[in-house]
Design an enzyme around this catalytic site. Structure first.
Site, PDB file in Angstrom:
ATOM      1  N   GLU A   1      34.418 -24.600 -50.830  1.00 38.92           N
ATOM      2  CA  GLU A   1      34.499 -23.016 -50.679  1.00 38.92           C
ATOM      3  C   GLU A   1      33.911 -22.300 -49.691  1.00 38.92           C
ATOM      4  O   GLU A   1      32.924 -22.907 -48.991  1.00 38.92           O
ATOM      5  CB  GLU A   1      33.930 -22.970 -52.252  1.00 38.92           C
ATOM      6  CG  GLU A   1      34.942 -23.266 -53.261  1.00 38.92           C
ATOM      7  CD  GLU A   1      34.237 -23.532 -54.667  1.00 38.92           C
ATOM      8  OE1 GLU A   1      35.023 -23.264 -55.537  1.00 38.92           O
ATOM      9  OE2 GLU A   1      32.971 -23.207 -54.660  1.00 38.92           O
TER      10      GLU A   1
ATOM     11  N   CYS B   1      27.438 -32.102 -51.581  1.00 38.80           N
ATOM     12  CA  CYS B   1      26.126 -32.130 -51.035  1.00 38.80           C
ATOM     13  C   CYS B   1      25.180 -33.404 -51.546  1.00 38.80           C
ATOM     14  O   CYS B   1      25.581 -33.732 -52.724  1.00 38.80           O
ATOM     15  CB  CYS B   1      25.348 -30.754 -51.447  1.00 38.80           C
ATOM     16  SG  CYS B   1      23.669 -30.713 -50.655  1.00 38.80           S
TER      17      CYS B   1
ATOM     18  N   CYS C   1      21.563 -26.524 -58.879  1.00 40.93           N
ATOM     19  CA  CYS C   1      22.507 -26.156 -58.082  1.00 40.93           C
ATOM     20  C   CYS C   1      23.860 -26.748 -58.336  1.00 40.93           C
ATOM     21  O   CYS C   1      23.810 -28.062 -58.857  1.00 40.93           O
ATOM     22  CB  CYS C   1      22.136 -26.716 -56.688  1.00 40.93           C
ATOM     23  SG  CYS C   1      23.523 -26.271 -55.528  1.00 40.93           S
TER      24      CYS C   1
ATOM     25  N   GLY D   1      26.669 -27.563 -49.111  1.00 43.23           N
ATOM     26  CA  GLY D   1      26.107 -28.493 -48.264  1.00 43.23           C
ATOM     27  C   GLY D   1      24.761 -28.384 -47.704  1.00 43.23           C
ATOM     28  O   GLY D   1      24.294 -27.109 -47.723  1.00 43.23           O
ATOM     29  N   GLU D   2      24.148 -29.281 -47.009  1.00 46.26           N
ATOM     30  CA  GLU D   2      22.909 -29.044 -46.301  1.00 46.26           C
ATOM     31  C   GLU D   2      23.012 -29.290 -44.982  1.00 46.26           C
ATOM     32  O   GLU D   2      23.337 -29.859 -44.113  1.00 46.26           O
ATOM     33  CB  GLU D   2      21.846 -30.249 -46.904  1.00 46.26           C
ATOM     34  CG  GLU D   2      20.652 -30.300 -46.044  1.00 46.26           C
ATOM     35  CD  GLU D   2      19.956 -29.185 -45.784  1.00 46.26           C
ATOM     36  OE1 GLU D   2      19.754 -28.281 -46.759  1.00 46.26           O
ATOM     37  OE2 GLU D   2      19.482 -28.818 -44.776  1.00 46.26           O
TER      38      GLU D   2
ATOM     39  N   SER E   1      20.009 -21.955 -43.590  1.00 47.58           N
ATOM     40  CA  SER E   1      19.259 -22.293 -44.760  1.00 47.58           C
ATOM     41  C   SER E   1      19.146 -23.697 -45.029  1.00 47.58           C
ATOM     42  O   SER E   1      20.274 -24.507 -45.349  1.00 47.58           O
ATOM     43  CB  SER E   1      19.959 -21.539 -45.994  1.00 47.58           C
ATOM     44  OG  SER E   1      19.272 -21.781 -47.241  1.00 47.58           O
TER      45      SER E   1
ATOM     46  N   LEU F   1      12.289 -23.086 -50.585  1.00 49.73           N
ATOM     47  CA  LEU F   1      11.025 -23.436 -51.130  1.00 49.73           C
ATOM     48  C   LEU F   1      11.267 -23.661 -52.576  1.00 49.73           C
ATOM     49  O   LEU F   1      10.817 -24.847 -53.208  1.00 49.73           O
ATOM     50  CB  LEU F   1      10.108 -22.561 -50.655  1.00 49.73           C
ATOM     51  CG  LEU F   1       8.581 -23.023 -50.991  1.00 49.73           C
ATOM     52  CD1 LEU F   1       8.180 -24.196 -49.843  1.00 49.73           C
ATOM     53  CD2 LEU F   1       7.391 -21.807 -50.824  1.00 49.73           C
ATOM     54  N   HIS F   2      11.303 -22.677 -53.388  1.00 51.55           N
ATOM     55  CA  HIS F   2      11.566 -22.728 -54.872  1.00 51.55           C
ATOM     56  C   HIS F   2      10.326 -23.027 -55.617  1.00 51.55           C
ATOM     57  O   HIS F   2      10.371 -22.772 -56.843  1.00 51.55           O
ATOM     58  CB  HIS F   2      12.664 -23.761 -55.355  1.00 51.55           C
ATOM     59  CG  HIS F   2      13.983 -23.340 -54.581  1.00 51.55           C
ATOM     60  ND1 HIS F   2      14.357 -22.160 -54.315  1.00 51.55           N
ATOM     61  CD2 HIS F   2      14.944 -24.345 -54.217  1.00 51.55           C
ATOM     62  CE1 HIS F   2      15.534 -22.296 -53.755  1.00 51.55           C
ATOM     63  NE2 HIS F   2      15.779 -23.393 -53.627  1.00 51.55           N
TER      64      HIS F   2
ATOM     65  N   ASN G   1      21.570 -17.955 -60.455  1.00 49.23           N
ATOM     66  CA  ASN G   1      22.839 -17.828 -60.965  1.00 49.23           C
ATOM     67  C   ASN G   1      23.216 -18.979 -61.989  1.00 49.23           C
ATOM     68  O   ASN G   1      23.208 -20.278 -61.580  1.00 49.23           O
ATOM     69  CB  ASN G   1      23.709 -17.835 -59.755  1.00 49.23           C
ATOM     70  CG  ASN G   1      23.616 -16.667 -58.991  1.00 49.23           C
ATOM     71  OD1 ASN G   1      23.393 -15.374 -59.406  1.00 49.23           O
ATOM     72  ND2 ASN G   1      23.183 -16.702 -57.500  1.00 49.23           N
TER      73      ASN G   1
ATOM     74  N   CYS H   1      25.059 -17.587 -54.926  1.00 48.90           N
ATOM     75  CA  CYS H   1      24.369 -18.690 -54.387  1.00 48.90           C
ATOM     76  C   CYS H   1      24.311 -19.842 -55.459  1.00 48.90           C
ATOM     77  O   CYS H   1      23.771 -19.676 -56.675  1.00 48.90           O
ATOM     78  CB  CYS H   1      22.883 -18.299 -54.181  1.00 48.90           C
ATOM     79  SG  CYS H   1      22.796 -17.614 -52.790  1.00 48.90           S
TER      80      CYS H   1
HETATM   81  N1  SAH Z   1      21.390 -26.543 -48.821  1.00 47.03           N
HETATM   82  C1  SAH Z   1      20.979 -25.246 -48.159  1.00 47.03           C
HETATM   83  C2  SAH Z   1      22.068 -24.138 -48.778  1.00 47.03           C
HETATM   84  C3  SAH Z   1      21.971 -24.050 -50.139  1.00 47.03           C
HETATM   85  S1  SAH Z   1      22.674 -22.784 -50.985  1.00 47.03           S
HETATM   86  C4  SAH Z   1      19.426 -25.053 -48.884  1.00 47.03           C
HETATM   87  O1  SAH Z   1      19.138 -25.733 -49.632  1.00 47.03           O
HETATM   88  O2  SAH Z   1      19.005 -24.104 -48.366  1.00 47.03           O
HETATM   89  C5  SAH Z   1      21.435 -21.484 -50.472  1.00 47.03           C
HETATM   90  C6  SAH Z   1      20.345 -20.861 -51.488  1.00 47.03           C
HETATM   91  O3  SAH Z   1      20.967 -20.888 -52.926  1.00 47.03           O
HETATM   92  C7  SAH Z   1      19.508 -22.071 -51.619  1.00 47.03           C
HETATM   93  O4  SAH Z   1      18.288 -21.688 -51.622  1.00 47.03           O
HETATM   94  C8  SAH Z   1      19.663 -22.818 -52.928  1.00 47.03           C
HETATM   95  O5  SAH Z   1      18.708 -23.826 -53.535  1.00 47.03           O
HETATM   96  C9  SAH Z   1      20.001 -21.702 -53.823  1.00 47.03           C
HETATM   97  N2  SAH Z   1      20.624 -22.154 -54.931  1.00 47.03           N
HETATM   98  C10 SAH Z   1      21.024 -23.127 -55.292  1.00 47.03           C
HETATM   99  N3  SAH Z   1      21.670 -23.010 -56.478  1.00 47.03           N
HETATM  100  C11 SAH Z   1      21.510 -21.921 -57.047  1.00 47.03           C
HETATM  101  C12 SAH Z   1      21.665 -21.227 -58.383  1.00 47.03           C
HETATM  102  N4  SAH Z   1      22.544 -21.611 -59.286  1.00 47.03           N
HETATM  103  N5  SAH Z   1      21.294 -19.718 -58.526  1.00 47.03           N
HETATM  104  C13 SAH Z   1      20.357 -19.301 -57.399  1.00 47.03           C
HETATM  105  N6  SAH Z   1      20.311 -19.886 -56.092  1.00 47.03           N
HETATM  106  C14 SAH Z   1      20.647 -21.111 -56.083  1.00 47.03           C
END
Ligand code: SAH
Length: 346
Positions: free
Chosen positions: A86, A107, A114, A160-161, A190, A216-217, A295, A338
């Site tokens: 996608e 991923c 995620c 993906g990463e 990212s 970071l989260h 989300n 996201c």
């Molecule tokens: N692999 C990359 C890109 C991931 S998507 C990374 O980890 O940064 C981009 C962002 O969305 C990342 O910060 C990811 O952790 C976040 N993300 C993943 N699932 C999500 C969700 N359900 N709701 C909000 N953000 C989410």
């Protein structure tokens, strides 16, 4: 075995001088052209052979979704070997478009919240498949003249990463920098925080001066290990050191780092964790936190932090002088926001 477009071209027309590749790339990124036959800069016989043998696009549309607001579009695309993934087009504040590109099919990182992680990794994408997502959206916009036409930003926040597919991501970025009007500060990579790759880019003279966001989260090592299972021991300490190395090697006013922080209700959105984040930021060379309201993902128990909790979290960061922004949720009605990219509807 996958052939890159360049390899395929050489196979079909034999070795060609560099300037021909340059003409080819210019044509590929010229939105007024849509087949090899139309590339008038190339000799006729070359055009004919390419038309017969080499696909003009490495990704094709399977299904398009449009958000109710008509400000987000999600495309399910297929690679030439039949793998679906996608890619997302989102309206941005400047009245232009940001594309959210995928760098891998699925991923391997398995972040607990995620959607993409649940797919596992099918394969990494080739640079043509990454850079062609820009071409795909540009052509799509041309077919919708009522919409603004300009793609002004690219973020690697699709499937993906990106740093787990370092070379292909780098090559796709260089292609855009050369053949589109995107500047390096308009491209954001990212990453979940793969320290070995982050270390590598510091000494890579070819690494493009794009922006980097680190997902970071949590600034609490234990909490982060819980929600981001690829977190290595001492991750936060090592990340802080890396951020200073980054700043001294590559950093400047336009070239700063951002932390992404997805706010999940009662998981990582407490005031204590906000304070922990604020004290952590002070130890790093990171200047900005972008909070992403969670989300929802089908089949996962996590929920979005309530508005009041998001606001309190942001206020605490502000009190400590942290520059905090909030990602506007877009396209969640078509699972394009996201972390919602998981091919649920294909
Ligand atoms: N692999 C990359 C890109 C991931 S998507 C990374 O980890 O940064 C981009 C962002 O969305 C990342 O910060 C990811 O952790 C976040 N993300 C993943 N699932 C999500 C969700 N359900 N709701 C909000 N953000 C989410």
């Amino acid at each position: 075995m996958y052939k890159s477009r360049a390899e395929h071209i050489v196979e079909v027309v034999g070795d060609i001088p560099r300037f021909r590749f340059d003409q080819i790339h210019k044509a590929l990124f010229d939105v007024s052209l849509n087949s090899w036959n139309q590339v008038s800069t190339l000799p006729l016989n070359m055009r004919e052979s390419l038309e017969q043998e080499v696909p003009w696009m490495s990704v094709v549309l399977v299904q398009m979704f449009e958000s109710a607001q008509k400000d987000t579009y999600k495309a399910v695309l297929k690679t030439l070997d039949g793998k679906n993934f996608e890619s997302v087009l989102m309206a941005n504040r400047r009245g232009q478009w940001t594309i959210c590109v995928s760098s891998q099919i699925g991923c391997a990182m398995k972040c607990t919240f995620c959607a993409t992680g649940t797919l596992g990794l099918k394969r990494s994408m080739h640079s043509d498949e990454i850079s062609d997502q820009y071409r795909f959206w540009n052509t799509f916009l041309k077919s919708k003249p009522e919409l603004p036409q300009r793609i002004s930003n690219v973020v690697f926040m699709g499937m993906g990463e990106p740093l787990a597919n370092y070379e292909n991501v780098k090559k796709a970025i260089h292609t855009w920098l050369k053949y589109t009007d995107l500047g390096p500060t308009k491209i954001m990579v990212s990453t979940v925080g793969i320290l070995s790759q982050m270390q590598k880019l510091l000494s890579d003279p070819d690494w493009p001066p794009v922006r980097i966001a680190i997902s970071l989260h949590s600034a609490n090592q234990k909490k982060r290990e819980e929600i981001v299972p690829t977190t290595v021991p001492d991750f936060l300490k090592r990340l802080a050191v890396w951020s200073h190395d980054y700043q001294s090697t590559l950093g400047n006013r336009t070239h700063h780092l951002t932390f992404e922080y997805t706010l999940i209700s009662h998981v990582n959105d407490t005031p204590e964790l906000a304070r922990e984040l604020a004290s952590y930021i002070i130890k790093t060379a990171v200047s900005k936190v972008n909070v992403i309201p969670y989300n929802p993902v089908h089949g996962k128990d996590f929920t979005r932090a309530e508005r009041s909790r998001i606001d309190t979290f942001k206020e605490i960061l502000c009190t400590y002088g942290v520059n905090v922004t909030e990602r506007k949720t877009m396209g969640d009605d078509i699972d394009a926001a996201c972390g919602q990219l998981a091919l649920s509807s294909s």
